[in-house]
Design a protein around this motif. Structure first.
Motif, PDB file in Angstrom:
ATOM      1  N   GLU A 181     -97.845  42.272  56.894  1.00 17.84           N
ATOM      2  CA  GLU A 181     -97.856  43.624  56.352  1.00 17.84           C
ATOM      3  C   GLU A 181     -98.930  44.417  57.084  1.00 17.84           C
ATOM      4  O   GLU A 181    -100.025  43.909  57.326  1.00 17.84           O
ATOM      5  N   VAL A 182     -98.605  45.647  57.435  1.00 14.63           N
ATOM      6  CA  VAL A 182     -99.548  46.480  58.169  1.00 14.63           C
ATOM      7  C   VAL A 182     -99.521  47.895  57.594  1.00 14.63           C
ATOM      8  O   VAL A 182     -98.479  48.376  57.150  1.00 14.63           O
ATOM      9  N   TYR A 183    -100.671  48.511  57.567  1.00 15.44           N
ATOM     10  CA  TYR A 183    -100.782  49.902  57.126  1.00 15.44           C
ATOM     11  C   TYR A 183    -100.691  50.792  58.360  1.00 15.44           C
ATOM     12  O   TYR A 183    -101.513  50.706  59.267  1.00 15.44           O
ATOM     13  N   LEU A 184     -99.686  51.665  58.395  1.00 13.79           N
ATOM     14  CA  LEU A 184     -99.452  52.504  59.574  1.00 13.79           C
ATOM     15  C   LEU A 184     -99.915  53.945  59.403  1.00 13.79           C
ATOM     16  O   LEU A 184     -99.570  54.795  60.203  1.00 13.79           O
ATOM     17  N   GLY A 185    -100.675  54.204  58.388  1.00 14.85           N
ATOM     18  CA  GLY A 185    -101.218  55.550  58.212  1.00 14.85           C
ATOM     19  C   GLY A 185    -100.716  56.232  56.952  1.00 14.85           C
ATOM     20  O   GLY A 185     -99.794  55.779  56.283  1.00 14.85           O
ATOM     21  N   LYS A 186    -101.331  57.336  56.668  1.00 21.11           N
ATOM     22  CA  LYS A 186    -101.076  58.075  55.437  1.00 21.11           C
ATOM     23  C   LYS A 186     -99.608  58.480  55.278  1.00 21.11           C
ATOM     24  O   LYS A 186     -99.049  58.380  54.203  1.00 21.11           O
ATOM     25  N   ASN A 187     -98.981  58.941  56.330  1.00 18.42           N
ATOM     26  CA  ASN A 187     -97.602  59.419  56.241  1.00 18.42           C
ATOM     27  C   ASN A 187     -96.578  58.288  56.194  1.00 18.42           C
ATOM     28  O   ASN A 187     -95.520  58.438  55.604  1.00 18.42           O
ATOM     29  N   THR A 188     -96.866  57.161  56.814  1.00 20.52           N
ATOM     30  CA  THR A 188     -95.921  56.052  56.874  1.00 20.52           C
ATOM     31  C   THR A 188     -96.184  55.009  55.799  1.00 20.52           C
ATOM     32  O   THR A 188     -95.260  54.436  55.243  1.00 20.52           O
ATOM     33  N   GLY A 189     -97.425  54.736  55.518  1.00 17.03           N
ATOM     34  CA  GLY A 189     -97.786  53.751  54.506  1.00 17.03           C
ATOM     35  C   GLY A 189     -97.690  52.332  55.023  1.00 17.03           C
ATOM     36  O   GLY A 189     -97.797  52.076  56.222  1.00 17.03           O
ATOM     37  N   LYS A 190     -97.455  51.392  54.113  1.00 16.09           N
ATOM     38  CA  LYS A 190     -97.377  49.983  54.481  1.00 16.09           C
ATOM     39  C   LYS A 190     -95.976  49.624  54.954  1.00 16.09           C
ATOM     40  O   LYS A 190     -94.986  50.084  54.397  1.00 16.09           O
ATOM     41  N   ARG A 191     -95.911  48.794  55.976  1.00 18.12           N
ATOM     42  CA  ARG A 191     -94.643  48.317  56.536  1.00 18.12           C
ATOM     43  C   ARG A 191     -94.789  46.834  56.844  1.00 18.12           C
ATOM     44  O   ARG A 191     -95.897  46.306  56.937  1.00 18.12           O
ATOM     45  N   TRP A 192     -93.682  46.145  57.031  1.00 20.13           N
ATOM     46  CA  TRP A 192     -93.651  44.714  57.335  1.00 20.13           C
ATOM     47  C   TRP A 192     -93.015  44.474  58.686  1.00 20.13           C
ATOM     48  O   TRP A 192     -92.118  45.215  59.110  1.00 20.13           O
ATOM     49  N   TYR A 193     -93.460  43.430  59.378  1.00 18.93           N
ATOM     50  CA  TYR A 193     -92.821  42.968  60.601  1.00 18.93           C
ATOM     51  C   TYR A 193     -93.058  41.467  60.730  1.00 18.93           C
ATOM     52  O   TYR A 193     -93.922  40.908  60.079  1.00 18.93           O
ATOM     53  N   VAL A 194     -92.256  40.816  61.563  1.00 19.77           N
ATOM     54  CA  VAL A 194     -92.425  39.387  61.838  1.00 19.77           C
ATOM     55  C   VAL A 194     -93.130  39.252  63.170  1.00 19.77           C
ATOM     56  O   VAL A 194     -92.785  39.934  64.142  1.00 19.77           O
ATOM     57  N   TRP A 195     -94.116  38.361  63.231  1.00 13.79           N
ATOM     58  CA  TRP A 195     -94.942  38.159  64.419  1.00 13.79           C
ATOM     59  C   TRP A 195     -94.882  36.704  64.859  1.00 13.79           C
ATOM     60  O   TRP A 195     -94.967  35.803  64.035  1.00 13.79           O
ATOM     61  N   CYS A 196     -94.714  36.469  66.159  1.00 14.57           N
ATOM     62  CA  CYS A 196     -94.739  35.128  66.732  1.00 14.57           C
ATOM     63  C   CYS A 196     -96.164  34.827  67.194  1.00 14.57           C
ATOM     64  O   CYS A 196     -96.695  35.516  68.069  1.00 14.57           O
ATOM     65  N   LYS A 197     -96.759  33.801  66.605  1.00 17.65           N
ATOM     66  CA  LYS A 197     -98.132  33.439  66.961  1.00 17.65           C
ATOM     67  C   LYS A 197     -98.225  32.894  68.381  1.00 17.65           C
ATOM     68  O   LYS A 197     -99.239  33.048  69.051  1.00 17.65           O
TER      69      LYS A 197
END
Length: 66
Positions: free
Chosen positions: A21-37
């Motif tokens: 989960e990442v916070y992308l800023g005031k206008n977008t808010g929190k979003r999710w993505y999958v990450w390969c370590k």
């Protein structure tokens, strides 16, 4: 927790994957993505954890599976 029914990375074949989960800023808010370590690849951001997993699994190669 790694994996969570994720298909292996389509770039390196790794199974060390994490929904993040990442916070992308005031206008977008929190979003999710999958990450390969292993190789650092990541899927596009989605509104929910499950949407990010579903999107990752659609782009992953089935021929990596055991």
């Amino acid at each position: 927790m790694a994996n969570e029914n994720l298909k292996p990375c389509p770039f390196c074949g790794s199974k060390t994957l994490f929904p993040r989960e990442v916070y992308l800023g005031k206008n977008t808010g929190k979003r999710w993505y999958v990450w390969c370590k292993n190789c650092g690849a990541f899927g596009g951001s989605r509104n929910t954890k499950q949407e990010s997993i579903d999107a990752w699994n659609r782009r992953a190669k089935d021929d990596w599976e055991d």
